[in-house]
Structures are given as C-alpha cells and as structure tokens.
Design a protein around this motif. Structure first.
Motif, PDB file in Angstrom:
ATOM      1  N   MET A   1       0.853  -1.179   0.000  1.00 53.28           N
ATOM      2  CA  MET A   1       0.000   0.000   0.000  1.00 53.28           C
ATOM      3  C   MET A   1       0.888   1.227   0.000  1.00 53.28           C
ATOM      4  SD  MET A   1      -3.115   1.098   0.221  1.00 53.28           S
ATOM      5  CE  MET A   1      -3.998   2.555   0.591  1.00 53.28           C
ATOM      6  N   SER A   2       0.441   2.249  -0.638  1.00 54.46           N
ATOM      7  CA  SER A   2       1.185   3.498  -0.657  1.00 54.46           C
ATOM      8  C   SER A   2       0.565   4.487   0.328  1.00 54.46           C
ATOM      9  CB  SER A   2       1.192   4.086  -2.066  1.00 54.46           C
ATOM     10  OG  SER A   2      -0.112   4.374  -2.483  1.00 54.46           O
TER      11      SER A   2
ATOM     12  N   ARG B   1       3.691  10.663  -3.264  1.00 60.98           N
ATOM     13  CA  ARG B   1       3.261   9.276  -3.050  1.00 60.98           C
ATOM     14  C   ARG B   1       4.463   8.445  -2.631  1.00 60.98           C
ATOM     15  NH1 ARG B   1      -1.071   6.259  -4.684  1.00 60.98           N
ATOM     16  NH2 ARG B   1      -1.831   8.048  -5.840  1.00 60.98           N
ATOM     17  N   TYR B   2       4.327   7.775  -1.478  1.00 60.67           N
ATOM     18  CA  TYR B   2       5.354   6.851  -1.018  1.00 60.67           C
ATOM     19  C   TYR B   2       4.983   5.462  -1.479  1.00 60.67           C
ATOM     20  CZ  TYR B   2       7.434  10.452   1.792  1.00 60.67           C
ATOM     21  OH  TYR B   2       8.056  11.602   2.191  1.00 60.67           O
TER      22      TYR B   2
ATOM     23  N   TYR C   1       1.769   5.350   8.019  1.00 60.21           N
ATOM     24  CA  TYR C   1       1.986   6.683   8.586  1.00 60.21           C
ATOM     25  C   TYR C   1       1.435   6.766   9.994  1.00 60.21           C
ATOM     26  CZ  TYR C   1      -2.904   7.947   7.674  1.00 60.21           C
ATOM     27  OH  TYR C   1      -4.279   8.003   7.670  1.00 60.21           O
ATOM     28  N   VAL C   2       1.983   7.726  10.736  1.00 65.98           N
ATOM     29  CA  VAL C   2       1.538   8.030  12.097  1.00 65.98           C
ATOM     30  C   VAL C   2       1.455   9.544  12.216  1.00 65.98           C
ATOM     31  CG1 VAL C   2       2.138   7.946  14.545  1.00 65.98           C
ATOM     32  CG2 VAL C   2       2.647   5.999  13.092  1.00 65.98           C
ATOM     33  N   ILE C   3       0.360  10.022  12.761  1.00 69.33           N
ATOM     34  CA  ILE C   3       0.223  11.445  13.063  1.00 69.33           C
ATOM     35  C   ILE C   3       0.467  11.610  14.554  1.00 69.33           C
ATOM     36  CG2 ILE C   3      -1.317  13.443  13.078  1.00 69.33           C
ATOM     37  CD1 ILE C   3      -2.800  12.103  10.723  1.00 69.33           C
ATOM     38  N   GLY C   4       1.489  12.372  14.894  1.00 70.08           N
ATOM     39  CA  GLY C   4       1.856  12.580  16.293  1.00 70.08           C
ATOM     40  C   GLY C   4       0.911  13.535  16.992  1.00 70.08           C
TER      41      GLY C   4
ATOM     42  N   SER D   1      -3.340   9.989   3.142  1.00 66.88           N
ATOM     43  CA  SER D   1      -4.187   8.814   2.968  1.00 66.88           C
ATOM     44  C   SER D   1      -3.294   7.590   2.834  1.00 66.88           C
ATOM     45  CB  SER D   1      -5.097   8.960   1.753  1.00 66.88           C
ATOM     46  OG  SER D   1      -4.326   9.050   0.583  1.00 66.88           O
ATOM     47  N   GLY D   2      -3.836   6.454   3.157  1.00 66.35           N
ATOM     48  CA  GLY D   2      -3.093   5.203   3.118  1.00 66.35           C
ATOM     49  C   GLY D   2      -3.331   4.436   4.399  1.00 66.35           C
ATOM     50  N   ASP D   3      -2.392   3.579   4.750  1.00 65.84           N
ATOM     51  CA  ASP D   3      -2.521   2.758   5.965  1.00 65.84           C
ATOM     52  C   ASP D   3      -1.822   3.416   7.141  1.00 65.84           C
ATOM     53  OD1 ASP D   3      -3.928   0.796   4.640  1.00 65.84           O
ATOM     54  OD2 ASP D   3      -2.165  -0.436   4.238  1.00 65.84           O
ATOM     55  N   THR D   4      -2.507   3.443   8.271  1.00 64.26           N
ATOM     56  CA  THR D   4      -1.888   3.961   9.488  1.00 64.26           C
ATOM     57  C   THR D   4      -1.138   2.837  10.193  1.00 64.26           C
ATOM     58  OG1 THR D   4      -3.866   3.511  10.797  1.00 64.26           O
ATOM     59  CG2 THR D   4      -3.657   5.711   9.852  1.00 64.26           C
ATOM     60  N   ARG D   5      -0.140   3.215  10.943  1.00 66.44           N
ATOM     61  CA  ARG D   5       0.619   2.248  11.738  1.00 66.44           C
ATOM     62  C   ARG D   5      -0.237   1.854  12.934  1.00 66.44           C
ATOM     63  NH1 ARG D   5       6.648   3.209  14.220  1.00 66.44           N
ATOM     64  NH2 ARG D   5       6.558   1.491  15.699  1.00 66.44           N
ATOM     65  N   THR D   6      -0.359   0.555  13.174  1.00 62.56           N
ATOM     66  CA  THR D   6      -1.147   0.046  14.296  1.00 62.56           C
ATOM     67  C   THR D   6      -0.274  -0.841  15.175  1.00 62.56           C
ATOM     68  OG1 THR D   6      -1.862  -1.951  13.141  1.00 62.56           O
ATOM     69  CG2 THR D   6      -3.227   0.015  12.835  1.00 62.56           C
TER      70      THR D   6
END
Length: 83
Positions: free
Chosen positions: A1-2, A17-18, A28-31, A66-71
């Motif tokens: 996933m990007s 785009r990564y 990604y993570v939003i602090g 947008s994309g997958d968040t780190r869980t």
C-alpha cells in the motif's frame, strides 16, 4: 500500500506518493503535536525493533494524508525469556 501526502499550498506543487517498485508497504503516524511520520515496512512485512521513520513532516508542511496507518499489529514482537 502506498501513502499519499498532500502538502499545504505553497509547500509543494503536487502530492507526494510513497511507494516503490518492490511492493514495499508504507505506513503513517500522526503525532500528538501534528507531525506526520512515514515508515517503510521491511521485507518481512513488519517494522523492525526501534525502527525510525523514513521521513517526518512538521505540522505546518502537510494538509492531508491517505493510506494505511501504523497500528499495534505492525509493531515488532518483543520476546523476553526468564528462567
């Protein structure tokens, strides 16, 4: 996933785009302070213990992501043995 980052006006002309041709997965993570950290999973599909983000953007730089968040499921498994 990007992971796709949209920057605030004036910071960049286009979205970033990564993703890469090796199907590496990015998260990604939003602090709490509004920073955005992008992590690339390793070949084993997990994050390594103590892995640092590939890049961090300050809160004034980005507008949306947008994309997958780190869980927690992405965290490395810590193993401790006691006798």
């Amino acid at each position: 996933m990007s992971v796709v980052v949209t920057f605030k006006a004036g910071n960049r002309d286009e979205d970033l785009r990564y993703q890469d041709g090796e199907d590496r997965e990015y998260l990604y993570v939003i602090g709490d302070n509004g920073t955005l950290a992008i992590y690339g999973k390793e070949a084993n599909g997990r994050l390594e213990p103590g892995q640092q983000p590939d890049i961090i953007y300050g809160p004034a730089a980005w507008f949306s992501v947008s994309g997958d968040t780190r869980t927690r499921a992405d965290e490395p498994v810590s193993r401790s043995y006691s006798s």
